[in-house]
Design a protein around this motif. Structure first.
Motif, mmCIF file in Angstrom:
data_model
loop_
_atom_site.group_PDB
_atom_site.id
_atom_site.type_symbol
_atom_site.label_atom_id
_atom_site.label_comp_id
_atom_site.label_asym_id
_atom_site.label_seq_id
_atom_site.Cartn_x
_atom_site.Cartn_y
_atom_site.Cartn_z
ATOM 1 N N TYR A 129 0.847 -1.197 0.000
ATOM 2 C CA TYR A 129 0.000 0.000 0.000
ATOM 3 C C TYR A 129 0.881 1.246 0.000
ATOM 4 C CZ TYR A 129 -3.544 3.358 1.452
ATOM 5 O OH TYR A 129 -4.380 4.441 1.518
ATOM 6 N N ASP A 130 0.677 2.112 -1.005
ATOM 7 C CA ASP A 130 1.573 3.263 -1.186
ATOM 8 C C ASP A 130 0.860 4.609 -1.128
ATOM 9 O OD1 ASP A 130 0.215 3.304 -3.570
ATOM 10 O OD2 ASP A 130 1.980 3.029 -4.844
ATOM 11 N N PHE A 131 -0.321 4.644 -0.492
ATOM 12 C CA PHE A 131 -1.045 5.904 -0.320
ATOM 13 C C PHE A 131 -1.262 6.598 -1.667
ATOM 14 C CE2 PHE A 131 0.860 4.828 3.672
ATOM 15 C CZ PHE A 131 -0.044 5.236 4.643
ATOM 16 N N ASP A 132 -1.859 5.846 -2.598
ATOM 17 C CA ASP A 132 -2.161 6.362 -3.941
ATOM 18 C C ASP A 132 -0.915 6.872 -4.661
ATOM 19 O OD1 ASP A 132 -4.925 5.854 -3.651
ATOM 20 O OD2 ASP A 132 -5.203 7.744 -2.583
ATOM 21 N N GLY A 133 0.197 6.178 -4.438
ATOM 22 C CA GLY A 133 1.437 6.510 -5.128
ATOM 23 C C GLY A 133 2.256 7.614 -4.497
ATOM 24 N N ASP A 134 1.810 8.149 -3.360
ATOM 25 C CA ASP A 134 2.505 9.278 -2.739
ATOM 26 C C ASP A 134 3.553 8.873 -1.702
ATOM 27 O OD1 ASP A 134 1.080 11.153 -4.217
ATOM 28 O OD2 ASP A 134 -0.567 11.215 -2.764
ATOM 29 N N LEU A 135 3.593 7.603 -1.324
ATOM 30 C CA LEU A 135 4.581 7.163 -0.336
ATOM 31 C C LEU A 135 5.908 6.904 -1.024
ATOM 32 C CD1 LEU A 135 5.230 6.260 2.584
ATOM 33 C CD2 LEU A 135 4.585 3.937 1.883
ATOM 34 N N LEU A 136 6.930 7.660 -0.648
ATOM 35 C CA LEU A 136 8.280 7.464 -1.169
ATOM 36 C C LEU A 136 9.074 6.641 -0.158
ATOM 37 C CD1 LEU A 136 8.982 11.085 -2.468
ATOM 38 C CD2 LEU A 136 8.132 9.112 -3.761
ATOM 39 N N GLY A 137 9.726 5.596 -0.626
ATOM 40 C CA GLY A 137 10.483 4.749 0.283
ATOM 41 C C GLY A 137 9.594 3.737 0.968
ATOM 42 N N ASN A 138 10.167 3.048 1.933
ATOM 43 C CA ASN A 138 9.423 2.072 2.708
ATOM 44 C C ASN A 138 8.729 2.758 3.889
ATOM 45 O OD1 ASN A 138 10.021 -0.184 1.061
ATOM 46 N ND2 ASN A 138 12.046 -0.336 1.977
ATOM 47 N N PHE A 139 8.468 2.018 4.951
ATOM 48 C CA PHE A 139 7.630 2.538 6.034
ATOM 49 C C PHE A 139 8.086 1.906 7.338
ATOM 50 C CE2 PHE A 139 3.853 3.353 8.477
ATOM 51 C CZ PHE A 139 3.104 4.328 7.815
ATOM 52 N N THR A 140 8.496 2.726 8.297
ATOM 53 C CA THR A 140 8.931 2.194 9.580
ATOM 54 C C THR A 140 7.865 1.317 10.224
ATOM 55 O OG1 THR A 140 9.613 2.776 11.835
ATOM 56 C CG2 THR A 140 8.100 4.273 10.748
ATOM 57 N N ALA A 141 8.298 0.378 11.048
ATOM 58 C CA ALA A 141 7.349 -0.433 11.802
ATOM 59 C C ALA A 141 6.778 0.317 13.003
ATOM 60 C CB ALA A 141 8.025 -1.721 12.277
ATOM 61 N N HIS A 142 7.339 1.497 13.309
ATOM 62 C CA HIS A 142 6.902 2.219 14.510
ATOM 63 C C HIS A 142 6.598 3.691 14.214
ATOM 64 C CE1 HIS A 142 7.716 -1.287 16.917
ATOM 65 N NE2 HIS A 142 8.977 -1.319 16.504
ATOM 66 N N PRO A 143 5.583 3.961 13.380
ATOM 67 C CA PRO A 143 5.175 5.355 13.183
ATOM 68 C C PRO A 143 4.560 5.901 14.462
ATOM 69 C CG PRO A 143 3.533 3.886 12.267
ATOM 70 C CD PRO A 143 4.683 3.016 12.709
ATOM 71 N N LYS A 144 4.452 7.214 14.534
ATOM 72 C CA LYS A 144 3.866 7.862 15.707
ATOM 73 C C LYS A 144 2.708 8.748 15.260
ATOM 74 C CE LYS A 144 6.825 6.114 18.647
ATOM 75 N NZ LYS A 144 7.203 4.944 17.849
ATOM 76 N N VAL A 145 1.566 8.621 15.959
ATOM 77 C CA VAL A 145 0.375 9.392 15.629
ATOM 78 C C VAL A 145 0.179 10.485 16.671
ATOM 79 C CG1 VAL A 145 -2.125 9.327 15.269
ATOM 80 C CG2 VAL A 145 -0.692 7.397 14.504
ATOM 81 N N ASP A 146 0.058 11.718 16.213
ATOM 82 C CA ASP A 146 -0.189 12.859 17.092
ATOM 83 C C ASP A 146 -1.655 12.821 17.520
ATOM 84 O OD1 ASP A 146 -0.852 15.405 18.130
ATOM 85 O OD2 ASP A 146 0.711 16.376 16.952
ATOM 86 N N PRO A 147 -1.937 12.651 18.821
ATOM 87 C CA PRO A 147 -3.336 12.525 19.260
ATOM 88 C C PRO A 147 -4.147 13.800 19.100
ATOM 89 C CG PRO A 147 -1.879 12.676 21.153
ATOM 90 C CD PRO A 147 -0.999 12.560 19.951
ATOM 91 N N SER A 148 -3.483 14.946 19.005
ATOM 92 C CA SER A 148 -4.222 16.208 18.895
ATOM 93 C C SER A 148 -4.575 16.569 17.452
ATOM 94 C CB SER A 148 -3.420 17.351 19.530
ATOM 95 O OG SER A 148 -2.179 17.519 18.875
ATOM 96 N N THR A 149 -3.751 16.181 16.493
ATOM 97 C CA THR A 149 -4.001 16.530 15.094
ATOM 98 C C THR A 149 -4.362 15.334 14.220
ATOM 99 O OG1 THR A 149 -1.686 16.229 14.398
ATOM 100 C CG2 THR A 149 -2.308 18.388 15.305
ATOM 101 N N GLY A 150 -4.062 14.121 14.682
ATOM 102 C CA GLY A 150 -4.286 12.935 13.872
ATOM 103 C C GLY A 150 -3.205 12.672 12.854
ATOM 104 N N THR A 151 -2.172 13.514 12.812
ATOM 105 C CA THR A 151 -1.069 13.314 11.866
ATOM 106 C C THR A 151 -0.226 12.112 12.276
ATOM 107 O OG1 THR A 151 -0.950 15.653 11.301
ATOM 108 C CG2 THR A 151 1.018 14.338 10.888
ATOM 109 N N MET A 152 0.107 11.275 11.320
ATOM 110 C CA MET A 152 1.002 10.150 11.564
ATOM 111 C C MET A 152 2.375 10.493 11.010
ATOM 112 S SD MET A 152 0.569 6.071 10.667
ATOM 113 C CE MET A 152 0.177 6.339 8.930
ATOM 114 N N CYS A 153 3.387 10.473 11.866
ATOM 115 C CA CYS A 153 4.769 10.764 11.482
ATOM 116 C C CYS A 153 5.525 9.451 11.315
ATOM 117 C CB CYS A 153 5.446 11.633 12.546
ATOM 118 S SG CYS A 153 4.591 13.196 12.872
ATOM 119 N N LEU A 154 6.375 9.376 10.314
ATOM 120 C CA LEU A 154 7.078 8.139 10.026
ATOM 121 C C LEU A 154 8.398 8.426 9.327
ATOM 122 C CD1 LEU A 154 6.425 6.958 6.641
ATOM 123 C CD2 LEU A 154 4.347 7.954 7.637
#
Length: 338
Positions: A143-168
């Motif tokens: 899954y590449d987020f409609d082609g927008d994901l560059l590179g692979n994806f860490t096994a431990h992303p972090k989600v900001d509980p106040s904004t819902g943003t996922m950092c990786l």
């Protein structure tokens, strides 16, 4: 007995569980299996598990036997032979010669459930929370987020509980940028992605941390060196106790990483938490730090990890660090709402 008033929901865990057994390789090469416990209204609890059905899993299921060679072995030539065999006979080029196991962790974000392993893109799972019988299946591999994901994806992303943003982040052992930092917004769209070009070696960076304003990245002494294969006959990624160690600070949505030298002789696989200290302007990081006694392959002989604190001062360009206790542990967690 489930306490009265316990909230309904489903708890998921992911880990390696090879369908056709393992040979000489590390158990980390095993197929991903997601375990779930659903807490239903009325106090009932159901358990279920499903394999993550990646390309490799499906090929082996059709053949009814093990086809892929494990690559996490401390035998350089054996590892190289396994990589080439997987690429030539199992079309594993996209995952650098490894099986696409998605076996390390799982995250729920923006209405999607993703099975993760840091050497590949996520596997999108299909979780159906039927009140009587919850079900789980594999929906989309790579899954590449409609082609927008560059590179692979860490096994431990972090989600900001106040904004819902996922950092990786993702890493590339052999070519620049060796590290990439990305953000996925609350709607599940890649909103920001930047290559980290002021990192000159391929490091095995396994985890990260975030605050309201920054992300903390790692450049620690578990790194790639082709000489480990061709000269030493060992796994290419090795721990080097005396090698430099750094923490990286990048502003959320930013493009430049500010690196800070920290004490050598240690490694971090999993973080605990990070936050902004309003009184000092420091970014405070808590994580589990180990101190392996010898150089080399560390995936079979783990040293105990202890809670460690780093107080990062971006204005002064300095770090104060200290071990906080004598109790060894791993996989620390806090309430993700904070």
């Amino acid at each position: 007995r489930v306490p009265e008033g316990f909230p309904a929901g489903t708890y998921l865990r992911n880990g390696p569980n090879s369908k056709y057994g393992i040979g000489k390789e590390h158990f980390f090469d095993g197929d991903g299996m997601v375990h779930g416990m659903s807490f239903l209204p009325g106090g009932e609890v159901t358990y279920f598990n499903r394999w993550v059905e990646g390309i490799g899993y499906k090929r082996e299921a059709e053949a009814g036997k093990k086809l892929y060679e494990g690559v996490l072995v401390n035998d350089g030539w054996g590892m190289l032979a396994a990589v080439l065999k997987n690429i030539l006979f199992q079309s594993a080029l996209e995952t650098s010669g490894a099986k696409d196991t998605a076996n390390t962790a799982i995250v729920s974000h923006a209405g999607k459930v993703l099975a993760l392993m840091e050497a590949q893109k996520p596997t999108l799972m299909d979780l159906q929370l039927d009140a009587a019988a919850p079900s789980l299946g594999t929906k989309e591999v790579g899954y590449d987020f409609d082609g927008d994901l560059l590179g692979n994806f860490t096994a431990h992303p972090k989600v900001d509980p106040s904004t819902g943003t996922m950092c990786l982040f993702s890493y590339d052992m052999t070519s620049k940028p060796h590290l990439r930092y990305s953000e996925v917004d609350a709607k599940g769209r890649v909103a920001h992605s930047v290559g980290v070009y002021n990192l000159d070696r391929g490091v095995m960076s396994h985890d990260m941390a975030i605050t309201e304003t920054h992300a903390v990245l790692f450049d620690l002494p578990v790194y790639f060196d082709a000489a480990n294969i061709f000269v030493k006959g060992e796994f290419p990624v090795q721990y080097q106790r005396e090698a430099p160690s750094r923490l990286g600070l990048i502003e959320r949505g930013g493009s430049e990483v500010q690196w800070f030298d920290v004490a050598s002789g240690g490694n971090v696989f999993h973080t605990f938490n990070a936050y902004n200290c309003e009184e000092t302007g420091q970014v405070v990081l808590h994580a589990m730090r180990s101190e392996p006694e010898k150089d080399g392959y560390i995936f079979n002989d783990y040293s105990p990890s202890y809670l460690h604190e780093w107080r990062i001062d971006p204005e002064r360009g300095s770090v104060r660090e200290a071990r906080l206790g004598a109790v060894a542990g791993g996989f620390p967690r806090i309430n993700p709402n904070f």
